[in-house]
Design an enzyme around this catalytic site. Structure first.
Site, PDB file in Angstrom:
ATOM      1  N   GLY A 192     -11.382 -37.481 -12.420  1.00 54.45           N
ATOM      2  CA  GLY A 192     -11.044 -37.813 -11.037  1.00 54.45           C
ATOM      3  C   GLY A 192     -11.307 -36.225 -10.474  1.00 54.45           C
ATOM      4  N   GLY A 195      -6.519 -33.192  -7.707  1.00 56.47           N
ATOM      5  CA  GLY A 195      -5.330 -33.591  -6.544  1.00 56.47           C
ATOM      6  C   GLY A 195      -5.451 -35.152  -6.630  1.00 56.47           C
ATOM      7  CE  LYS A 198      -7.811 -35.231 -13.128  1.00 55.14           C
ATOM      8  NZ  LYS A 198      -7.859 -34.876 -11.525  1.00 55.14           N
ATOM      9  CG  HIS A 414     -21.386 -20.195  17.265  1.00 58.33           C
ATOM     10  ND1 HIS A 414     -22.463 -19.298  16.697  1.00 58.33           N
ATOM     11  CD2 HIS A 414     -21.003 -20.876  16.484  1.00 58.33           C
ATOM     12  CE1 HIS A 414     -22.672 -19.520  15.392  1.00 58.33           C
ATOM     13  NE2 HIS A 414     -21.512 -20.559  15.311  1.00 58.33           N
ATOM     14  CD  GLU A 415     -17.298 -22.587  16.915  1.00 56.98           C
ATOM     15  OE1 GLU A 415     -17.465 -23.697  16.392  1.00 56.98           O
ATOM     16  OE2 GLU A 415     -17.577 -21.577  16.362  1.00 56.98           O
ATOM     17  CG  HIS A 418     -21.870 -25.666  15.967  1.00 53.47           C
ATOM     18  ND1 HIS A 418     -22.991 -25.562  15.123  1.00 53.47           N
ATOM     19  CD2 HIS A 418     -21.226 -24.540  15.573  1.00 53.47           C
ATOM     20  CE1 HIS A 418     -23.085 -24.394  14.263  1.00 53.47           C
ATOM     21  NE2 HIS A 418     -21.878 -23.644  14.568  1.00 53.47           N
TER      22      HIS A 418
END
Length: 644
Positions: A192, A195, A198, A414-415, A418
Site C-alpha cells: 500500500g 502512511g 501497514k 494569476h490565482e 485558475h
C-alpha cells in the site's frame, strides 16, 4: 551501556595496579640531603654505606638509617668512606621481573587488539554483543506486555484486518482449520501507499497474537561485511524455529528483496546473497512449519518474482487509501485523546479530506490540537481543523514575506485565472479556496477539492485540468501583455505537459496514434533490471507524439483564453476581492461567478464590507465554452495550483 562502562573501569583499575606493582619499589626510611651525609662521614658518624647506583642506604653508628642520593658523580666519595673506616657495600641494579618484561614487550600489541575489538563492537552497534556476533540476527522478540496496540486501534482498512485476523485465529485454534485440510499461508505481504497503516496493522497483530513476535527492518540485514546478511537470515529463522509457532515481521522488505538482475558494477551483490538465503529459508528443502512471515512494502513492483510466488508470500494484502467511511473511523480513533468542542463532526471532516492516508489524518488531528493550544483554548473546534487542513493541503502561511502591491496584484490575477477556468470547464473539481498569502514555496494557491473518492478520470476531465493549469499564465498575459508574463507558471506548465504526454502515449487519447502504449519503461537500473532499454517507436512516431501533445495543449490553451476573455469582469472582480480579503472560499467564489456582491469571509473584521463584483449592467451568467460543469462524486483528483 552501563555494563560496558563498568567493564572498562575495572580493566583500567587492574592495569593501574599492575603498573604500580611493576614500578620501582620505594626505599624505606627517611631521606637526607647529600651534604649532610658528607658532613656525617667527616664527623665519623657513619658505620655502613650500601651503594646502589646513585642511591646510598646509610647506617649510622647509633643504628639510625636513612637514604641519600648522589647528585653528580663524585670520584672522591669512595676514598672518603674508606678513610673514615666506613663499611662500603655495593648492590647490583634492580632488574625487572620476568612477568614485567613479558608484559612490557606484549603491551603495545595487546593495546592494539583491544582498540580493534572496541571499534568493531561500535561499528556493529553491539553494545551487549561480542566482537564476533556480526552474523547474529537483529530481530527483536516482543512479548504481550510490550505492545498494547490491538485491532481496535486500526480503522479504515476492514478487508486488510480480516485477512490478517485469520492468521491470529489460526495460531490460536489451528485445529479448526486443519480438520478441513486448510493450510495457513506461510507469508503475507502487506502492500500500500505510505502512511496507510501497514506497520500499525503489524503492531496490532503482535498485540492480538499470543505467540512470540519477531520484528526486524529490511535494512538490518546487509552491512559492511560480506556474508553478514545471509548469516543473519539463517540466525533469525533458527531463533524462530525454537519459538514456533511464531510470527516474523519484516518492515520495508524492498530494502533486501529487490529484483535480482544485471544492475551496475558487475561485482558480487551482497543483497542478492541475502535474498537467496531468505528464499531458501521461507520455502526451501527444509520446511518451516509454524513460522508465519509478514512483510510490508510500498514498492511491490520492485520485489523479486521468486519472493512473491505461492509458498513464500502466498497472500498479498492491499492496504489502500481509506474511503470516506474509513477516514471517519480513523478520525474517531485519533480524536479519542483530544478534547473536542460540541461542533466537531468527524463525518464532515472526512468528506473534506479525500485522498488523505491514515498518517495524514493523524497529522491533521495533531495540527488542530496545536492550533488550539496556541490560542489558549481548552477544546479543539472545527475552526482549528479547517486551519490544520489548509496547512497540510496548501502549506504553512508565510505572512512575514514582504510583497509589493504590484506583486500581490499579479498573484491575484494569476490565482483568479485558475479559479475562473476551474469553475467554467466541465467535470472539474470544485474550487475550495483561493489565497494570495504565500504558502509553502508558492506566492499564492488555488486549491480544488474533489467532491468524492475517485478511481479513474475521463478524457474531458483531464482536458479541463490542462485548461485550468494554463489559466494563471493566460490571466497574466491578457492583463499585462506577453512581454510581462512571469515565471510563476513554471510548475503549471510542467504538470500540464506531463498530463498531455500521458494522455497521448499511455491512455490512448489520440486519434492519430490510437489506443497503443508508446511510453518507455522507467525502471531504475539499481533495482536490478537491465541497463539497456529497447526503443519501441520510430523517429516518425516520436515526431507525431510531439505534434499530438502540442495540439492537445494548444486546444485547451485557446479554450482557456476564450473563457477568460469572455469573463473579464469576473477576473477583475476576483482580483479586487483577493486584494481586499487575501483569501476567499467557495461562497465568495459563488458570488463572484454569479456577479453578485461578495459576502465577507467568515471571521472577517469588517462584517459590513462588501465588494461589488458585477458590472454596471444587468447581471448575467458567465459564458462557458463547453456545457456547464457537472459534479462527479466519484472523483478524487485534485490540484494544488498557483506555483505563482
Amino acid at each position: 551501556m552501563a555494563k560496558n562502562l563498568i567493564l572498562w573501569l575495572v580493566i583500567a583499575v587492574v592495569l593501574m595496579s599492575v603498573f604500580q606493582s611493576f614500578g620501582p619499589s620505594e626505599s624505606n626510611g627517611r631521606k637526607v640531603d647529600y651534604s649532610t651525609f658528607l658532613q656525617e662521614v667527616n664527623n665519623d658518624q657513619v658505620r655502613e654505606a650500601r651503594i646502589n647506583g646513585r642511591e646510598i642506604n646509610v647506617t649510622k653508628k647509633d643504628s639510625n638509617r636513612y637514604t641519600t642520593y648522589i647528585p653528580v658523580q663524585d670520584p672522591k666519595l669512595l676514598d672518603n668512606l674508606l678513610t673514615k673506616n666506613v663499611k662500603v657495600v655495593g648492590e647490583p641494579p634492580e632488574e625487572p621481573s620476568l612477568l614485567a618484561s613479558i608484559f612490557i614487550s606484549w603491551f603495545p600489541m595487546l593495546l592494539l587488539i583491544g582498540v580493534w575489538i572496541f571499534f568493531m563492537r561500535q561499528m556493529q552497534g553491539g553494545g551487549g554483543k561480542g566482537a564476533m556476533s556480526f552474523g547474529k540476527s537483529k530481530a527483536r522478540m516482543l512479548t504481550e506486555d510490550q505492545i498494547k496496540t490491538t485491532f481496535a486501534d486500526v480503522a479504515g482498512c476492514d478487508e486488510a484486518k480480516e485477512e490478517v485476523a485469520e492468521l491470529v485465529e489460526y495460531l490460536r485454534e489451528p485445529s479448526r482449520f486443519q480438520k478441513l485440510g486448510g493450510k495457513i499461508p506461510k507469508g503475507v505481504l502487506m502492500v500500500g501507499p505510505p502512511g496507510t497503516g501497514k506497520t500499525l496493522l503489524a503492531k496490532a497483530i503482535a498485540g492480538e497474537a499470543k505467540v512470540p513476535f519477531f520484528t526486524i527492518s529490511g535494512s538490518d540485514f546487509v552491512e559492511m561485511f560480506v556474508g553478514v546478511g545471509a548469516s543473519r537470515v539463517r540466525d533469525m529463522f533458527e531463533q524462530a524455529k525454537k519459538a514456533a509457532p511464531c510470527i516474523i515481521f519484516i518492515d520495508e522488505i524492498d530494502a533486501v528483496g529487490r529484483q535480482r538482475g544485471a544492475g551496475l558494477g558487475g561485482g558480487h551483490d551482497e543483497r542478492e546473497q541475502t535474498l537467496n538465503q531468505m528464499l531458501v529459508e521461507m520455502d526451501g528443502f527444509e520446511g518451516n512449519e509454524g513460522i508465519i512471515v509478514i512483510a510490508a512494502t510500498n514498492r511491490p513492483d520492485v520485489l523479486d518474482p521468486a519472493l512473491l510466488r505461492p509458498g513464500r508470500f502466498d497472500r498479498q494484502v492491499v492496504v489502500g487509501l481509506p474511503d470516506v467511511r474509513g477516514r471517519e473511523q480513523i478520525l474517531k480513533v485519533h480524536m479519542r485523546r483530544v478534547p473536542l468542542a460540541p461542533d466537531i463532526d468527524a463525518a464532515i471532516i472526512a468528506r473534506g479530506t479525500p485522498g488523505f492516508s491514515g498518517a495524514d489524518l493523524a497529522n491533521l488531528v495533531n495540527e488542530a490540537a496545536l492550533f488550539a493550544a496556541r490560542g489558549n483554548k481548552r477544546v479543539v473546534s472545527m475552526v482549528e481543523f479547517e486551519k490544520a487542513k489548509d496547512k497540510i493541503m496548501m502549506g504553512a502561511e508565510r505572512r512575514s514575506m514582504v510583497m509589493t502591491e504590484a506583486q500581490k496584484e499579479s498573484t491575484a490575477y494569476h490565482e483568479a485565472g485558475h479559479a475562473i477556468i476551474g469553475r467554467l470547464v466541465p467535470e472539474h473539481d470544485p474550487v475550495h479556496k483561493v489565497t494570495i498569502i504565500p504558502r509553502g514555496r508558492a506566492l499564492g494557491v488555488t486549491f480544488f477539492l474533489p467532491e468524492g473518492d475517485a478511481i479513474s478520470a475521463s478524457r474531458q476531465k483531464l482536458e479541463s485540468q490542462i485548461s485550468t493549469l494554463y489559466g494563471g499564465r493566460l490571466a497574466e498575459e491578457i492583463i499585462y501583455g506577453p512581454e510581462h508574463v512571469s515565471t510563476g507558471a513554471s510548475n503549471d506548465i510542467k504538470v500540464a505537459t506531463n498530463l498531455a504526454r500521458n494522455m497521448v502515449t499511455q491512455w490512448g487519447f489520440s486519434e492519430k496514434l490510437g489506443p497503443l502504449l508508446y511510453a518507455e519503461e522507467e525502471g531504475e537500473v539499481f533495482l536490478g533490471r537491465s541497463v539497456a532499454k529497447a526503443k519501441h517507436m520510430s523517429d516518425e512516431t516520436a515526431r507525431i507524439i510531439d505534434q499530438e501533445v502540442k495540439a492537445l495543449i494548444e486546444r485547451n490553451y485557446n479554450r482557456a483564453r476564450q473563457l477568460l476573455t469572455d469573463n473579464m469582469d469576473i477576473l477583475h472582480a476576483m482580483k479586487d476581492a483577493l486584494m481586499k480579503y487575501e483569501t476567499i472560499d467557495a461562497p465568495q467564489i459563488d458570488d463572484l461567478m454569479a456577479r453578485r456582491d461578495v459576502r465577507p469571509p467568515a471571521g472577517w473584521e469588517e462584517p459590513g464590507a462588501s465588494n461589488n463584483a458585477g458590472d454596471n449592467g444587468s447581471p448575467k451568467a458567465p459564458r462557458p465554452v463547453d456545457e456547464p460543469r457537472t459534479p462527479n462524486p466519484g472523483n478524487t483528483m485534485s490540484e494544488q495550483l498557483g506555483d505563482k
